[in-house]
Structure formats: C-alpha cells, structure tokens
Design a protein around this motif. Structure first.
Motif, mmCIF file in Angstrom:
data_model
loop_
_atom_site.group_PDB
_atom_site.id
_atom_site.type_symbol
_atom_site.label_atom_id
_atom_site.label_comp_id
_atom_site.label_asym_id
_atom_site.label_seq_id
_atom_site.Cartn_x
_atom_site.Cartn_y
_atom_site.Cartn_z
ATOM 1 N N VAL A 213 0.870 -1.178 0.000
ATOM 2 C CA VAL A 213 0.000 0.000 0.000
ATOM 3 C C VAL A 213 0.904 1.224 0.000
ATOM 4 O O VAL A 213 1.624 1.478 0.973
ATOM 5 N N VAL A 214 0.902 1.955 -1.137
ATOM 6 C CA VAL A 214 1.720 3.162 -1.234
ATOM 7 C C VAL A 214 0.853 4.373 -0.891
ATOM 8 O O VAL A 214 -0.347 4.237 -0.612
ATOM 9 N N HIS A 215 1.459 5.538 -0.909
ATOM 10 C CA HIS A 215 0.759 6.735 -0.439
ATOM 11 C C HIS A 215 1.166 7.920 -1.319
ATOM 12 O O HIS A 215 2.265 8.447 -1.190
ATOM 13 N N ALA A 216 0.267 8.262 -2.247
ATOM 14 C CA ALA A 216 0.449 9.472 -3.064
ATOM 15 C C ALA A 216 -0.825 10.289 -2.946
ATOM 16 O O ALA A 216 -1.931 9.742 -2.943
ATOM 17 N N ASN A 217 -0.674 11.596 -2.863
ATOM 18 C CA ASN A 217 -1.828 12.474 -2.690
ATOM 19 C C ASN A 217 -2.142 13.313 -3.921
ATOM 20 O O ASN A 217 -3.201 13.935 -3.993
ATOM 21 N N HIS A 218 -1.195 13.372 -4.863
ATOM 22 C CA HIS A 218 -1.360 14.261 -6.014
ATOM 23 C C HIS A 218 -0.646 13.639 -7.206
ATOM 24 O O HIS A 218 0.422 13.019 -7.044
ATOM 25 N N ALA A 219 -1.232 13.816 -8.394
ATOM 26 C CA ALA A 219 -0.642 13.198 -9.600
ATOM 27 C C ALA A 219 0.784 13.674 -9.846
ATOM 28 O O ALA A 219 1.600 12.930 -10.409
ATOM 29 N N ASN A 220 1.116 14.895 -9.433
ATOM 30 C CA ASN A 220 2.485 15.392 -9.677
ATOM 31 C C ASN A 220 3.542 14.612 -8.893
ATOM 32 O O ASN A 220 4.730 14.751 -9.138
ATOM 33 N N GLU A 221 3.100 13.806 -7.921
ATOM 34 C CA GLU A 221 4.078 12.993 -7.165
ATOM 35 C C GLU A 221 4.591 11.822 -7.993
ATOM 36 O O GLU A 221 5.571 11.189 -7.614
ATOM 37 N N ILE A 222 3.904 11.547 -9.101
ATOM 38 C CA ILE A 222 4.256 10.347 -9.876
ATOM 39 C C ILE A 222 4.924 10.766 -11.182
ATOM 40 O O ILE A 222 4.250 11.131 -12.150
ATOM 41 N N ASP A 223 6.246 10.750 -11.198
ATOM 42 C CA ASP A 223 6.978 11.039 -12.435
ATOM 43 C C ASP A 223 7.402 9.726 -13.082
ATOM 44 O O ASP A 223 6.983 8.640 -12.650
ATOM 45 N N THR A 224 8.241 9.806 -14.109
ATOM 46 C CA THR A 224 8.591 8.584 -14.847
ATOM 47 C C THR A 224 9.296 7.566 -13.960
ATOM 48 O O THR A 224 9.014 6.368 -14.020
ATOM 49 N N LEU A 241 -1.769 -0.994 -3.973
ATOM 50 C CA LEU A 241 -2.915 -0.118 -3.711
ATOM 51 C C LEU A 241 -2.375 1.239 -3.286
ATOM 52 O O LEU A 241 -1.257 1.337 -2.775
ATOM 53 N N ASN A 242 -3.192 2.274 -3.474
ATOM 54 C CA ASN A 242 -2.754 3.601 -3.021
ATOM 55 C C ASN A 242 -3.745 4.164 -2.018
ATOM 56 O O ASN A 242 -4.952 4.061 -2.188
ATOM 57 N N GLN A 243 -3.198 4.764 -0.962
ATOM 58 C CA GLN A 243 -4.060 5.547 -0.074
ATOM 59 C C GLN A 243 -3.618 7.000 -0.100
ATOM 60 O O GLN A 243 -2.430 7.309 -0.213
ATOM 61 N N SER A 244 -4.603 7.884 -0.028
ATOM 62 C CA SER A 244 -4.364 9.325 -0.031
ATOM 63 C C SER A 244 -5.068 9.926 1.174
ATOM 64 O O SER A 244 -5.979 9.319 1.727
ATOM 65 N N GLU A 255 -10.760 17.942 -9.855
ATOM 66 C CA GLU A 255 -9.756 17.780 -10.912
ATOM 67 C C GLU A 255 -8.504 17.082 -10.375
ATOM 68 O O GLU A 255 -7.987 16.135 -10.982
ATOM 69 N N ALA A 256 -8.032 17.504 -9.199
ATOM 70 C CA ALA A 256 -6.809 16.909 -8.630
ATOM 71 C C ALA A 256 -7.028 15.435 -8.304
ATOM 72 O O ALA A 256 -6.178 14.585 -8.587
ATOM 73 N N LEU A 257 -8.184 15.118 -7.717
ATOM 74 C CA LEU A 257 -8.437 13.722 -7.325
ATOM 75 C C LEU A 257 -8.654 12.829 -8.545
ATOM 76 O O LEU A 257 -8.193 11.682 -8.583
ATOM 77 N N ILE A 258 -9.328 13.368 -9.556
ATOM 78 C CA ILE A 258 -9.564 12.571 -10.781
ATOM 79 C C ILE A 258 -8.227 12.334 -11.498
ATOM 80 O O ILE A 258 -7.937 11.218 -11.935
ATOM 81 N N ASP A 259 -7.406 13.373 -11.589
ATOM 82 C CA ASP A 259 -6.077 13.205 -12.231
ATOM 83 C C ASP A 259 -5.263 12.129 -11.518
ATOM 84 O O ASP A 259 -4.615 11.308 -12.149
ATOM 85 N N LEU A 260 -5.283 12.170 -10.185
ATOM 86 C CA LEU A 260 -4.505 11.186 -9.420
ATOM 87 C C LEU A 260 -5.022 9.771 -9.691
ATOM 88 O O LEU A 260 -4.237 8.853 -9.964
#
Ligand code: SF4
Length: 326
Positions: A213-224, A241-244, A255-260
């Motif tokens: 279970v990883v933890h990202a809150n925003h799509a910008n946290e995920i780069d290549t 799985l991801n928890q935010s 918009e931020a949650l849908i992008d993530l």
C-alpha cells in the motif's frame, strides 16, 4: 555496495532555508518554517523535491512538507493521538485495531515528514529498533490464531535495509496462521530507487501473499521514475494499492483527485482509500469539511469507472473498522 536510496535519505533536505533556496521561494517563509519545525523537523528527499514547481509557495507537493506557522495553533479537537494508537498497543511496536490484522511499528524513520501525519507525535522511542526487538511482537502474533495478516508500518518500513526486512518476513512466514504480509510505505513514491530487486525478492520470497500500500496524494508525485518503480512491483505480481489523505490546498478539488486516480490506474495501482484527515495537533490547516469530501467523491463517480474511485473513509479511535463516508 551502498544502495543509492540510502544516499538519497542521507542527502534529504532538513533545513527550511535550504529548501526555500532550492525552490526559489520567498525567503520570508524561512522563519515561520524554522519555528514550526521545532517538534517535527522538516525532512524532504531530493527526488521528491525535483517534482515541485519552482517559485510557487502553493505547490501541492511543497505544502505537504514545508512547515508553516499554522502548525503552532492549538484548535479544539486536535490531539496528539487522534486514532487511538496508544490504546491499540498489544506490546511495544505491535498494534491491533481491527480483527484478523496486526500492525508492526517496524521503525520510527520515514523518507519524508508529512506535515499532516497522524503519527507525528507517536512515541517511536518505545518501539523495537532492531530485528531482535521484533521477536516479542512476532510471539504475540503467533499466540493469536485469529490474526492472518501482518502489516509492516512505522514510520516507513522500507527505510530499513532489505536484509533486515527479509529476516522479518522469514520469521513472520514461520507463523503458521499468517497468510498475508502487507507493507505500508511512501518510499516508492518519494525515492523510487528504493524498489530494488532485493526488495521484490524478499516480498515475493515467502509463502505469505505480499500486498503493498503506497501513499500518493497528487498526480504530480508520480513522475517517470516513480511510474517505473510501481511497474516493477506490479510486474512481480504484487498487488499495489494507493491511499491518499484529503488535504486542503493539495488535492481538495475534483480535478486533482480525478487526475490522481487516472494516473494510478494507468499504472495498474488501485485507488484504495481517500482518508478524511485525522485530527492531529499541528495539522488543522489541512482539514477539508466532510461535506466537501462527499461532493468531490460524487464528482469522481461521475467522471471515472467505479474501480478508480477510492473509498472515502474516516478512522474513529476505538472503532472496530474504518467508517466509510462514501
Ligand atoms: S510517510 Fe507516513 S508515517 Fe511517515 S510522515 Fe508521512 S504519513 Fe507519516
């Protein structure tokens, strides 16, 4: 050979003035950050900082790590142990809140200090610090056949070296009634180099079913590089799985949650939980009203397939399960 992720931990920025200079931020942010970091210091790894926008004090990634004056406020209802960790302790470093699962506090160290962390006041000094110290917790699990899943938590368990974690996994696998080994970690997001072949080997190398279970809150946290690290885990057959956490000024828009969620499912990582903020002292400025959280989930449902909408949950101290808000 020393692993590069350990170098990244050593080189993480701990000084607010250094972070402010690195991102071309207004120097006047430095003094409040210094005051607010007194009890919970700044800690931000460089691979994460490279994903922040330069010169933008409201960058959603920066907001998660830069101490601010509001942390010094003491509004009513915000406590040092909002989720009842103390009363859930079975033995030093072992918590049980819900039936069939037990959670090991493997370490107090993290790869980042999230300013909203519900364990920012946790007494980690009382938790086990070495593989030998874990035995008491493992003995408690072994004595309770109703526990079939062990959760490695912390702090962040992946700040520990793979040799130690492999040893811990082996000892847990020797408990006959355990079936699954779950790891709660932010490291694959913060420092993607942490996903080493040794990590995959010990996670997949026992009879226990691994879950991460990883933890990202925003799509910008995920780069290549983060995407590649997550792909490596999924390719190895590990469910990821991801928890935010729903955080004001970070991800409190549809918009931020849908992008993530789109970014996660494209990478085969399933959105698991969206947590209502735990009311921990120092984090009140991150709180989003539940009424807004419900609206956001409704907008997500209209935009996304059902599997891409996380469960919106709230942890209630002493309750037998998380309260599902939506
Ligand atoms: S990584 Fe997890 S445990 Fe560590 S500070 Fe962030 S939220 Fe807290």
């Amino acid at each position: 050979m020393r692993e590069s992720w350990r170098d990244e931990l050593r080189q993480a920025i701990r000084d607010p003035a250094q972070l402010i200079a690195a991102l071309d931020l207004p120097a006047e942010l430095g003094e409040p950050a210094r005051r607010a970091s007194h009890n919970f210091p700044l800690f931000a790894p460089r691979p994460y900082i490279t994903r922040m926008r330069r010169g933008d004090p409201s960058d959603p990634l920066l907001r998660q790590v830069l101490p601010v004056e509001s942390e010094l406020l003491t509004p009513q209802g915000f406590t040092s142990d909002p989720v009842g960790d103390e009363s859930a302790a079975l033995s030093p470093g072992l918590l049980q809140k819900y039936s069939s699962r037990a959670l090991l506090i493997t370490t107090g160290a993290c790869a980042v200090h999230c300013r909203y962390c519900f364990r920012r006041h946790f007494p980690y000094s009382e938790s086990p610090r070495s593989p030998d110290d874990w035995q008491l917790a493992i003995d408690r699990i072994a004595a309770d056949p109703s526990i079939d899943e062990a959760i490695l938590s912390g702090g962040d368990p992946l700040t520990l070296v793979d040799d130690h974690l492999a040893e811990l996994a082996r000892r847990l696998a020797a408990v006959p009634h355990l079936r699954r080994l779950r790891v709660h970690t932010r490291l694959p997001i913060m420092i993607p180099q942490r996903v080493t072949s040794e990590l995959v080997d010990w996670l997949c190398g026992t009879r226990l079913t691994p879950i991460m279970v990883v933890h990202a809150n925003h799509a910008n946290e995920i780069d290549t590089s983060t995407a590649n690290a997550l792909a490596r885990l999924v390719d190895a057959g590990i469910p990821v799985l991801n928890q935010s956490v729903l955080l004001a000024g970070v991800n409190d828009t549809a918009e931020a949650l849908i992008d993530l969620s789109r970014r996660l499912v494209d990478l085969r990582v399933m959105p698991y939980y969206l947590h209502q903020l735990d009311r921990v002292q120092g984090a009140a400025h991150f709180e989003v009203p539940i009424s807004l959280g419900l609206e956001l989930i409704d907008k997500m449902r209209r935009a996304l397939p059902g599997y891409a909408v996380p469960r919106y949950v709230q942890e209630v101290a002493g309750a037998s399960h998380k309260h599902v808000l939506a």
